[in-house]
Motif scaffolding. Structure first.
Motif, PDB file in Angstrom:
ATOM      1  N   PHE A  99       0.823  -1.203   0.000  1.00 22.62           N
ATOM      2  CA  PHE A  99       0.000   0.000   0.000  1.00 22.62           C
ATOM      3  C   PHE A  99       0.866   1.266   0.000  1.00 22.62           C
ATOM      4  N   LYS A 100       0.288   2.333  -0.546  1.00 20.10           N
ATOM      5  CA  LYS A 100       1.014   3.612  -0.513  1.00 20.10           C
ATOM      6  C   LYS A 100       0.712   4.285   0.814  1.00 20.10           C
ATOM      7  N   ILE A 101       1.478   3.958   1.798  1.00 20.15           N
ATOM      8  CA  ILE A 101       1.095   4.372   3.146  1.00 20.15           C
ATOM      9  C   ILE A 101       1.327   5.854   3.423  1.00 20.15           C
ATOM     10  N   ASP A 102       2.252   6.477   2.704  1.00 21.52           N
ATOM     11  CA  ASP A 102       2.523   7.884   3.021  1.00 21.52           C
ATOM     12  C   ASP A 102       1.292   8.750   2.790  1.00 21.52           C
ATOM     13  N   GLN A 103       0.439   8.301   1.854  1.00 20.19           N
ATOM     14  CA  GLN A 103      -0.794   9.046   1.589  1.00 20.19           C
ATOM     15  C   GLN A 103      -1.795   8.923   2.737  1.00 20.19           C
ATOM     16  N   MET A 104      -1.599   7.907   3.581  1.00 24.20           N
ATOM     17  CA  MET A 104      -2.572   7.669   4.653  1.00 24.20           C
ATOM     18  C   MET A 104      -2.231   8.438   5.913  1.00 24.20           C
ATOM     19  N   ILE A 105      -1.053   9.032   5.933  1.00 26.80           N
ATOM     20  CA  ILE A 105      -0.582   9.661   7.161  1.00 26.80           C
ATOM     21  C   ILE A 105      -0.693  11.170   7.042  1.00 26.80           C
ATOM     22  N   ASN A 106      -1.416  11.762   7.993  1.00 26.43           N
ATOM     23  CA  ASN A 106      -1.597  13.204   8.003  1.00 26.43           C
ATOM     24  C   ASN A 106      -1.080  13.679   9.350  1.00 26.43           C
ATOM     25  N   SER A 107      -0.020  14.453   9.340  1.00 24.59           N
ATOM     26  CA  SER A 107       0.615  14.765  10.618  1.00 24.59           C
ATOM     27  C   SER A 107       0.019  16.002  11.299  1.00 24.59           C
ATOM     28  N   ASP A 108      -1.094  16.566  10.752  1.00 28.80           N
ATOM     29  CA  ASP A 108      -1.774  17.666  11.455  1.00 28.80           C
ATOM     30  C   ASP A 108      -2.385  17.153  12.752  1.00 28.80           C
ATOM     31  N   HIS A 109      -2.591  18.064  13.698  1.00 27.24           N
ATOM     32  CA  HIS A 109      -3.359  17.660  14.878  1.00 27.24           C
ATOM     33  C   HIS A 109      -3.949  18.886  15.550  1.00 27.24           C
ATOM     34  N   GLU A 110      -5.028  18.629  16.318  1.00 21.86           N
ATOM     35  CA  GLU A 110      -5.693  19.698  17.073  1.00 21.86           C
ATOM     36  C   GLU A 110      -5.374  19.569  18.560  1.00 21.86           C
ATOM     37  N   THR A 111      -5.078  18.340  18.977  1.00 20.86           N
ATOM     38  CA  THR A 111      -4.824  18.075  20.399  1.00 20.86           C
ATOM     39  C   THR A 111      -3.589  17.193  20.524  1.00 20.86           C
ATOM     40  N   GLU A 112      -2.708  17.537  21.438  1.00 17.39           N
ATOM     41  CA  GLU A 112      -1.569  16.669  21.741  1.00 17.39           C
ATOM     42  C   GLU A 112      -1.633  16.349  23.230  1.00 17.39           C
ATOM     43  N   ILE A 113      -1.523  15.079  23.590  1.00 17.48           N
ATOM     44  CA  ILE A 113      -1.440  14.774  25.016  1.00 17.48           C
ATOM     45  C   ILE A 113      -0.185  13.958  25.287  1.00 17.48           C
ATOM     46  N   VAL A 114       0.371  14.181  26.477  1.00 14.33           N
ATOM     47  CA  VAL A 114       1.531  13.428  26.944  1.00 14.33           C
ATOM     48  C   VAL A 114       1.068  12.649  28.165  1.00 14.33           C
ATOM     49  N   VAL A 115       1.290  11.344  28.160  1.00 13.44           N
ATOM     50  CA  VAL A 115       0.762  10.518  29.243  1.00 13.44           C
ATOM     51  C   VAL A 115       1.768   9.422  29.584  1.00 13.44           C
ATOM     52  N   ASN A 116       1.757   8.979  30.827  1.00 10.14           N
ATOM     53  CA  ASN A 116       2.602   7.864  31.246  1.00 10.14           C
ATOM     54  C   ASN A 116       2.084   6.591  30.580  1.00 10.14           C
ATOM     55  N   LYS A 117       2.966   5.924  29.840  1.00 10.98           N
ATOM     56  CA  LYS A 117       2.536   4.776  29.051  1.00 10.98           C
ATOM     57  C   LYS A 117       1.967   3.660  29.908  1.00 10.98           C
ATOM     58  N   LYS A 118       2.662   3.375  31.007  1.00  8.26           N
ATOM     59  CA  LYS A 118       2.252   2.246  31.852  1.00  8.26           C
ATOM     60  C   LYS A 118       0.887   2.509  32.498  1.00  8.26           C
ATOM     61  N   ASP A 119       0.674   3.761  32.959  1.00  5.72           N
ATOM     62  CA  ASP A 119      -0.621   4.103  33.561  1.00  5.72           C
ATOM     63  C   ASP A 119      -1.755   3.874  32.566  1.00  5.72           C
ATOM     64  N   LEU A 120      -1.542   4.359  31.346  1.00  2.57           N
ATOM     65  CA  LEU A 120      -2.591   4.244  30.340  1.00  2.57           C
ATOM     66  C   LEU A 120      -2.823   2.781  29.960  1.00  2.57           C
ATOM     67  N   LEU A 121      -1.723   2.041  29.778  1.00  2.00           N
ATOM     68  CA  LEU A 121      -1.826   0.631  29.390  1.00  2.00           C
ATOM     69  C   LEU A 121      -2.567  -0.168  30.461  1.00  2.00           C
ATOM     70  N   ASN A 122      -2.164  -0.010  31.728  1.00  2.00           N
ATOM     71  CA  ASN A 122      -2.813  -0.757  32.819  1.00  2.00           C
ATOM     72  C   ASN A 122      -4.294  -0.409  32.931  1.00  2.00           C
ATOM     73  N   CYS A 123      -4.593   0.868  32.762  1.00  2.00           N
ATOM     74  CA  CYS A 123      -5.983   1.321  32.863  1.00  2.00           C
ATOM     75  C   CYS A 123      -6.833   0.678  31.767  1.00  2.00           C
ATOM     76  N   ILE A 124      -6.356   0.686  30.540  1.00  2.00           N
ATOM     77  CA  ILE A 124      -7.133   0.104  29.432  1.00  2.00           C
ATOM     78  C   ILE A 124      -7.238  -1.409  29.611  1.00  2.00           C
ATOM     79  N   ASP A 125      -6.136  -2.028  30.059  1.00  2.00           N
ATOM     80  CA  ASP A 125      -6.122  -3.467  30.289  1.00  2.00           C
ATOM     81  C   ASP A 125      -7.188  -3.846  31.324  1.00  2.00           C
TER      82      ASP A 125
END
Lengths: 368, 368
Positions: free
Chosen positions: A242-268
């Protein structure tokens, strides 16, 4: 043929080549391991016609020759032998005697003549990376291939080299995983799709050692991995990825920074409320400094607050929790960055250098 | 009800009582764990009507009451919670809130009213042995019960006390396993059949500590195990166990002494030549100082010499290798004694004190 090898050497060799033994085949020879003692070298080979693995093992040749033995029996036999020297000998009719200490087995082998050797690969330019790096790149992308997709490209991964950049990509229609590394020097362009099974198998055989290297070379329809005493040759998936570069749009409206382990455990934790047949989204309600993560199912409800650092707009968005868990599990960073546009646009999880990028499509949800 | 317990305490409690949760039931309450906070004590109970387990756990009671929660969900939830204090509270409609740190779950519970408590056991005389001993006795006999036998006695084990001797016996029509210990003091006679499942479950819960004790008591149709904070009550198998003393004949024509590990490894190796559906005997050809062990199947042949010390006549005898392996695996002695009469009479494996006795019927074989 007559050779003498230590049990541990045989066991290691069998473990390596077994990955290329066919499990379901009507051709007995494809379920075999070929042992070849020729020109002073002992090798083991297996070949299921998609993947072929050959490895050289230490030992003494008393009589040159070759012999194919049913892989399952041979592997079990070697495993259960005493920890000592093992003698394997066969006569013209391939009747095989395996002895170790006072133990003596007789098995029927097959002639090596019918065995398909490794496809001859014309020497091409060779790409060298560390075993550790290749193993990590596979681990961090392989989970989002789709082995059952009707489009065969999805059952493989794109391996692409542009100048001094190597990237591996997998996608399954709901998400894309990309891992990228810098090469020490530029390399001619490569763009091939490697079967997922090959990558899984190679990953298991690689020692994962940062000091040891693996050499990759490519032909029109094969990829070759060479490391230590082992050569792995795999067919490529035919056709264009697949032509993947066409699928990626690096714009964003919101950026969040979160502790990976906290988020992973919570979703788990939240997923225990989901029965297998159910498809319940996990909902992230993002506002300043805090993210509420919630899930509701027939079993019950869960909600949890997680501390975040937020830039940009508030947003509420839902995901298939499995897709988030898969990506979070393979990221090694302690803190991760999520980039969002709106509740219908994919979420990007990436580091600053874009050495990894996980793109996950959101799912619709009814708020509760 | 409202209680506060540490996650690790809940996890341990759930692990203990889960053994008595019914896996396949049409009655939702049997798939539950009952949590009871009464008279200052918090307990967990499960009861599948054959086996009931109750354990007392540490924690703070903020409001007395009781509550039944679906065991699978509750157990998974506890496992995935952060390693911290957990608050469990329920209202009059049994809606349950479980919180830990910033995580909050809501589940529907059931009223404890429908839950069957532990059967009331009139106090009987109590037999005390170490947890380690009971666990070992179970491990060393449980493998030769026959769970699918039409005779329900075979799905259980005989537990028999005569004076100061306690023995446990299992048999399946091809073999008998007996373990015997001396009690510190005489005890009134007991002769009951305990279901194999109960023994397996109890064995998993016991710490196996030599210092810790377990108290057994018996009623007409129940056996009770008490240890630490836990009570296990199991129904007995109704009816009389086999008269095993009539089956044991301690005469012999041949006695051999062999290293247990050598023999076990040798037989284990030989079995790789047996496909699942096959029933190939292992043949032991016993002569002075040496035993030839051999097996022949469609896959191949194996033979091996093992050093032995022999008293009495030479003999050739065949066995189902699995039965020998099962017995050899649970014997802790380095050297073992086998007693044989002829190729059709059972083999006895026993130590001098007869603290264990394994009796295995031979099978017919065609010599090769």
């Amino acid at each position: 043929m007559k050779i003498i090898c230590h049990k541990s050497v045989l066991q290691k060799g069998v473990a390596i080549v077994s990955k290329a033994v066919s499990n379901k085949t009507t051709m007995p020879i494809l379920a075999c391991i070929l042992i070849r003692a020729q020109n002073g070298v002992i090798s083991m080979t297996a070949n299921d016609m998609e993947l072929a693995i050959e490895t050289i093992i230490d030992g003494t040749i008393e009589e040159e020759g070759m012999l194919a033995l049913e892989a399952k029996i041979f592997s079990e036999l070697v495993r259960r032998l005493p920890d000592n020297q093992v003698t394997i000998s066969s006569d013209a009719s391939c009747t095989t005697e395996i002895t170790c200490e006072k133990s003596r087995f007789h098995l029927s082998g097959l002639s090596g003549e019918e065995f398909s050797s490794l496809p001859a690969i014309e020497s091409a330019s060779q790409l060298t990376i560390s075993q550790f790096t290749l193993k990590e790149m596979i681990r961090q992308t392989i989970f989002s291939i789709d082995e059952n997709a009707s489009n065969k490209q999805m059952a493989g991964e794109l391996l692409e080299v542009k100048q001094d950049e190597l990237r591996m990509v997998s996608l399954d229609g709901h998400r894309i995983s990309i891992r990228k590394i810098q090469l020490k020097q530029p390399f001619p362009p490569v763009r091939v799709t490697i079967p997922g099974k090959t990558l899984n198998d190679v990953s298991k055989i690689l020692s994962g050692d940062n000091e040891s290297e693996v050499i990759l070379s490519f032909t029109h329809n094969h990829v070759v991995f060479q490391f230590e005493q082992t050569v792995v040759v795999s067919r490529l998936v035919e056709g264009q990825y697949f032509k993947i570069d066409q699928m990626i749009n690096s714009d964003h409206e919101t950026e969040i920074v979160v502790n990976k382990k906290d988020l992973l455990n919570c979703i788990d934790r939240a997923t225990l409320l989901i029965k297998e047949s159910d498809k319940k989204p996990i909902i992230m309600n993002i506002s300043d400094q805090s993210m509420e993560v919630k899930l509701k199912s027939s079993i019950g409800t869960m909600n949890e607050e997680i501390d975040i650092e937020k830039h940009g707009r508030d947003i509420m968005i839902g995901f298939n929790p499995k897709f988030l868990i898969d990506a979070l599990r393979v990221i090694d960073d302690e803190m991760i960055h999520l980039y969002l546009i709106n509740a219908k646009a994919p979420c990007h999880i990436r580091d600053e250098q874009q050495s990894y990028l996980y793109l996950i499509l959101p799912v619709a949800f009814s708020s509760f």
